[in-house]
Write a protein that holds these residues in place. Structure first.
Motif, short mmCIF file in Angstrom:
data_model
loop_
_atom_site.label_atom_id
_atom_site.label_comp_id
_atom_site.label_asym_id
_atom_site.label_seq_id
_atom_site.Cartn_x
_atom_site.Cartn_y
_atom_site.Cartn_z
N MET A 1 33.52 34.69 59.81
CA MET A 1 34.77 34.24 59.23
C MET A 1 34.62 34.08 57.72
N GLU A 2 33.49 33.50 57.31
CA GLU A 2 33.22 33.32 55.87
C GLU A 2 33.17 34.67 55.15
N ALA A 3 32.53 35.67 55.79
CA ALA A 3 32.41 37.00 55.17
C ALA A 3 33.79 37.64 55.01
N ILE A 4 34.64 37.49 56.00
CA ILE A 4 35.99 38.05 55.92
C ILE A 4 36.77 37.39 54.79
N ALA A 5 36.64 36.09 54.66
CA ALA A 5 37.32 35.36 53.59
C ALA A 5 36.83 35.85 52.22
N ALA A 6 35.50 36.09 52.10
CA ALA A 6 34.95 36.58 50.83
C ALA A 6 35.51 37.96 50.51
N LEU A 7 35.62 38.82 51.53
CA LEU A 7 36.17 40.16 51.30
C LEU A 7 37.62 40.10 50.84
N GLU A 8 38.39 39.21 51.45
CA GLU A 8 39.78 39.05 51.05
C GLU A 8 39.87 38.50 49.63
N ARG A 9 38.96 37.57 49.30
CA ARG A 9 38.94 37.02 47.94
C ARG A 9 38.62 38.11 46.92
N ASP A 10 37.72 39.03 47.27
CA ASP A 10 37.38 40.13 46.37
C ASP A 10 38.62 40.94 46.02
N ALA A 11 39.39 41.29 47.04
CA ALA A 11 40.62 42.07 46.81
C ALA A 11 41.60 41.27 45.96
N GLU A 12 41.73 39.98 46.28
CA GLU A 12 42.64 39.12 45.50
C GLU A 12 42.19 39.04 44.04
N LEU A 13 40.89 38.88 43.84
CA LEU A 13 40.36 38.81 42.48
C LEU A 13 40.63 40.11 41.73
N MET A 14 40.42 41.24 42.41
CA MET A 14 40.64 42.53 41.75
C MET A 14 42.12 42.73 41.43
N LEU A 15 43.00 42.24 42.29
CA LEU A 15 44.43 42.33 42.00
C LEU A 15 44.77 41.48 40.78
N ARG A 16 44.10 40.34 40.63
CA ARG A 16 44.32 39.50 39.44
C ARG A 16 43.79 40.20 38.18
N VAL A 17 42.66 40.90 38.35
CA VAL A 17 42.11 41.67 37.22
C VAL A 17 43.12 42.73 36.80
N ARG A 18 43.73 43.36 37.79
CA ARG A 18 44.74 44.39 37.52
C ARG A 18 45.88 43.81 36.68
N GLU A 19 46.17 42.51 36.90
CA GLU A 19 47.25 41.85 36.17
C GLU A 19 46.77 41.26 34.83
N GLY A 20 45.49 41.51 34.48
CA GLY A 20 45.00 41.08 33.17
C GLY A 20 44.14 39.84 33.16
N ASP A 21 43.74 39.33 34.32
CA ASP A 21 42.93 38.11 34.41
C ASP A 21 41.44 38.48 34.31
N ASP A 22 40.88 38.35 33.11
CA ASP A 22 39.48 38.70 32.89
C ASP A 22 38.52 37.70 33.55
N THR A 23 38.95 36.48 33.78
CA THR A 23 38.11 35.49 34.45
C THR A 23 37.80 35.95 35.87
N SER A 24 38.78 36.54 36.54
CA SER A 24 38.56 37.05 37.90
C SER A 24 37.55 38.19 37.89
N PHE A 25 37.59 39.01 36.83
CA PHE A 25 36.60 40.08 36.72
C PHE A 25 35.21 39.48 36.58
N GLY A 26 35.09 38.43 35.81
CA GLY A 26 33.81 37.74 35.65
C GLY A 26 33.28 37.22 36.98
N LEU A 27 34.17 36.72 37.82
CA LEU A 27 33.77 36.23 39.15
C LEU A 27 33.28 37.38 40.03
N LEU A 28 33.99 38.51 39.99
CA LEU A 28 33.56 39.68 40.76
C LEU A 28 32.20 40.17 40.27
N LEU A 29 32.05 40.21 38.97
CA LEU A 29 30.80 40.65 38.38
C LEU A 29 29.65 39.74 38.81
#
Length: 193
Positions: A1-29
């Motif tokens: 369950m934790e792994a699935i949540a992390a995968l969903e967070r990755d997609a959410e973070l990348m969508l935020r990066v797409r909208e210009g949120d560089d902090t989310s990119f830092g988290l993905l990195l």
């Protein structure tokens, strides 16, 4: 369950990066840099090159932010980029084969995983190290795509669909690559059984 949540967070973070949120990119990195460097190191067998290729992977992720669509898992997309860069590097012949010595460290200051060394004597630890080195050398001798498939399957626990997407081939091709790779490894390492 934790792994699935992390995968969903990755997609959410990348969508935020797409909208210009560089902090989310830092988290993905921060979350994926280590596994990507480790994967690349296993592919190219050169720490500085794996670091450089990892930078290029994340640079490409960032450059692709405007067109990112979460049609596949973020990690699948990430490892597809890493695999292509590693295979291109190997094909271009820019790499140097190097022999790993007994005192060579693993990337990112990682340590070799030896189950509770206090319970093992020095001979057992050395034997384990020798076997581990032999397995790694055997994996290095595999053809590029087989090596990439084995690395993603065994070391990064990706599913066949994710590997197929990363290698731009069908699931049956992945199964065939893995079958041939494991048969080759079994034959090469039969003396260790």
């Amino acid at each position: 369950m934790e792994a699935i949540a992390a995968l969903e967070r990755d997609a959410e973070l990348m969508l935020r990066v797409r909208e210009g949120d560089d902090t989310s990119f830092g988290l993905l990195l921060e979350r994926h840099r280590g596994p990507v460097v480790h994967f690349l190191y296993r592919m190219v067998q050169n720490q500085p090159v794996s670091e450089e290729l990892a930078q290029e992977v994340f640079l490409r992720v960032y450059r692709s932010r405007a067109t990112y669509e979460p049609t596949a898992k973020f990690t699948t997309w990430l490892f597809r980029i890493a695999t292509h860069l590693a295979l291109n590097y190997i094909r271009d012949g820019k790499h140097e084969k190097r022999q790993e010595s007994l005192d060579t460290d693993l990337p990112d200051g990682g340590e070799r995983q030896v189950a509770d060394e206090r319970q093992r004597n020095i001979e057992q630890v050395l034997l384990y190290e020798v076997k581990l080195r032999e397995v790694r050398k055997a994996i290095e001798t595999l053809p590029e795509k087989q090596r990439a498939a084995v690395m993603m399957h065994k070391y990064h626990e990706l599913e066949y669909t994710q590997i197929a997407s990363a290698l731009a081939c069908s699931e049956s091709a992945v199964k065939s690559l893995l079958f041939r790779a494991y048969e080759s490894l079994r034959a090469r390492l039969a003396h260790m059984a």
